[in-house]
Write an enzyme that holds these catalytic residues in place. Structure first.
Site, PDB file in Angstrom:
ATOM      1  N   ARG A 110       7.868  -6.953 -15.001  1.00  0.00           N
ATOM      2  CA  ARG A 110       7.793  -5.526 -15.208  1.00  0.00           C
ATOM      3  C   ARG A 110       7.077  -4.590 -14.359  1.00  0.00           C
ATOM      4  NH1 ARG A 110       5.951  -5.655 -21.587  1.00  0.00           N
ATOM      5  NH2 ARG A 110       3.935  -6.016 -20.792  1.00  0.00           N
ATOM      6  N   ASP A 111       6.948  -4.976 -13.062  1.00  0.00           N
ATOM      7  CA  ASP A 111       6.418  -4.026 -12.210  1.00  0.00           C
ATOM      8  C   ASP A 111       7.058  -4.174 -10.518  1.00  0.00           C
ATOM      9  OD1 ASP A 111       5.541  -1.554 -11.272  1.00  0.00           O
ATOM     10  OD2 ASP A 111       3.377  -2.512 -11.225  1.00  0.00           O
ATOM     11  N   ILE A 112       8.151  -4.642 -10.576  1.00  0.00           N
ATOM     12  CA  ILE A 112       8.826  -4.819  -9.202  1.00  0.00           C
ATOM     13  C   ILE A 112       9.078  -3.596  -8.227  1.00  0.00           C
ATOM     14  CG2 ILE A 112      10.809  -5.920  -7.872  1.00  0.00           C
ATOM     15  CD1 ILE A 112       9.092  -7.966  -9.373  1.00  0.00           C
ATOM     16  N   THR A 162       7.108   1.309 -12.092  1.00  0.00           N
ATOM     17  CA  THR A 162       6.273   2.420 -11.597  1.00  0.00           C
ATOM     18  C   THR A 162       7.322   3.426 -11.186  1.00  0.00           C
ATOM     19  OG1 THR A 162       4.551   0.999 -10.676  1.00  0.00           O
ATOM     20  CG2 THR A 162       4.921   2.868  -9.344  1.00  0.00           C
TER      21      THR A 162
END
Length: 399
Positions: free
Chosen positions: A211-213, A253
């Site tokens: 969920r935050d690559i 992000t």
């Protein structure tokens, strides 16, 4: 605690220029015939290292990495991080670890560098007792304990300090893909993208969503890439506060957020990570290495709308054929925005100036195309991306 920029005030212009010269030599050794271009790239790389490093050790390590990586003849070899030296930055004690130097902060944690001579550590101190979703440090630790893979950051230990704050420790890798992309010849790092998809394949086989690559969460060791920061990861059994059909939307992000979260799809799956990975690959291919989409800061007004418009203006406004499942979303995108035509992919990712990879650019563009599909179910699986990278001749040799 003293300001983390204190170390910068003691760094002389002479030392900084010496680092610029070393980076420039590496660039010239890599084949750049123009001294002026090599120097310009070296100044830019050193400035980025100075701006982003949170300790003197990290700055020195990144500068050495920049000068060494630029001159590597092997596309898969990265420099070994030098042994840490005594820091001029004020230190603190985190649990049993001293001295520790602050390198990053977030709403729920602070990360420190513990420069042990044998095993330098990244020490993550959880600073809140009531983290808000999707942050869950205890779940982060539990997920990492369940994972063993060469392309996923290993959790070394967990403990608590005297105030009962949770502490997680990891190997310390100062060089991120975000920093490496400041190099003048980052296509040499393209084979390490294979590692990104290998790590995602392992995660997704267990139905775990990172969920935050993004580039700053991808760390570079001397020989490989590892996926880090599982603070907002989702697990099918451990994420009891987020049922599969009611997942948190405030994940990812900025420019790397997937469109389904922007339009209220709480049922999203592992395809979410593939969108972020596609954005990462595109950034590696673009010259200069800018994000594929534009996004304002998370706390700026209109940041989400700005990202939506950037995605639509780049890929074209979606319709029921390019995003069929969107018709069932709480806020479907159809007929709500102006209709933008897609930008040709040769303009989105122009031909490379690097002769080594020029013949592979169409295949690499196609990987990005498959990864940033509006319809999550159309996106390429990690294994397929790995296969396409192999077909393009872009893979870490021997692995």
């Amino acid at each position: 605690m003293a300001d983390v920029t204190d170390w910068k005030s003691g760094l002389s212009a002479t030392v900084r220029f010496e680092n610029v010269e070393n980076i420039q030599k590496g660039i010239e050794a890599a084949g750049e015939p123009s001294k002026a271009k090599a120097q310009k790239a070296a100044f830019a790389a050193e400035t980025e290292a100075y701006k982003d490093s949170h300790s003197l050790e990290a700055y020195k390590a990144v500068c050495l990495a920049l000068s060494s990586t630029a001159s590597q003849t092997s596309p898969t070899s990265l420099p070994i991080t030098p042994a840490p030296e005594a820091s001029s930055q004020p230190s603190t004690t985190i649990g049993p670890y001293h001295p520790c130097h602050l390198i990053a902060t977030s709403p729920v944690s602070s990360v420190y560098h513990y420069p042990h001579s044998n095993t330098p550590l990244a020490v993550k101190l959880i600073t809140t007792s009531s983290p808000t979703p999707p942050h869950n440090p205890a779940r982060e630790a539990a997920i990492l304990k369940s994972l063993t893979h060469p392309n996923i950051i290993p959790l070394i230990s967990t403990l608590h300090d005297s105030d009962a704050h949770l502490i997680l420790t990891f190997p310390y890798y100062p060089l991120t893909l975000a920093t490496a992309l400041t190099l003048p010849s980052p296509p040499k790092l393209l084979p390490l993208l294979y590692d990104l998809f290998a790590g995602l394949a392992h995660l997704h086989s267990k139905n775990i969503i990172h969920r935050d690559i993004k580039p700053s969460n991808l760390l570079l060791t001397p020989t490989r890439l590892v996926i880090a920061d599982f603070g907002t990861a989702w697990h099918p059994k451990l994420s009891t506060d987020e049922p599969p059909n009611q997942k948190c939307l405030d994940v990812g992000t900025g420019a790397y957020r997937a469109p389904e979260t922007l339009f209220g799809d709480r049922k999203y799956g592992t395809e979410l990570d593939m969108w972020g990975a596609g954005c990462v690959v595109a950034e590696c291919l673009r010259e200069p290495h800018t994000p594929l989409f534009e996004s304002r800061g998370a706390h700026e007004d209109g940041n989400q709308l700005g990202l939506i418009l950037s995605i639509f203006k780049t890929l074209g406004t979606p319709d029921s054929s390019s995003w069929p499942s969107a018709a069932k979303l709480p806020t479907p995108p159809f007929e709500m925005y102006a209709t933008f035509p897609p930008i040709p992919w040769r303009s989105v990712i122009p031909p490379t100036s690097n002769a080594e990879f020029a013949g592979k650019w169409d295949q690499l563009r196609e990987i990005v195309w498959w990864l940033v599909m509006f319809e999550p179910g159309y996106r390429m699986e990690p294994e397929a991306a790995m296969e396409m990278l192999e077909m393009a001749g872009v893979k870490v040799g021997g692995r």
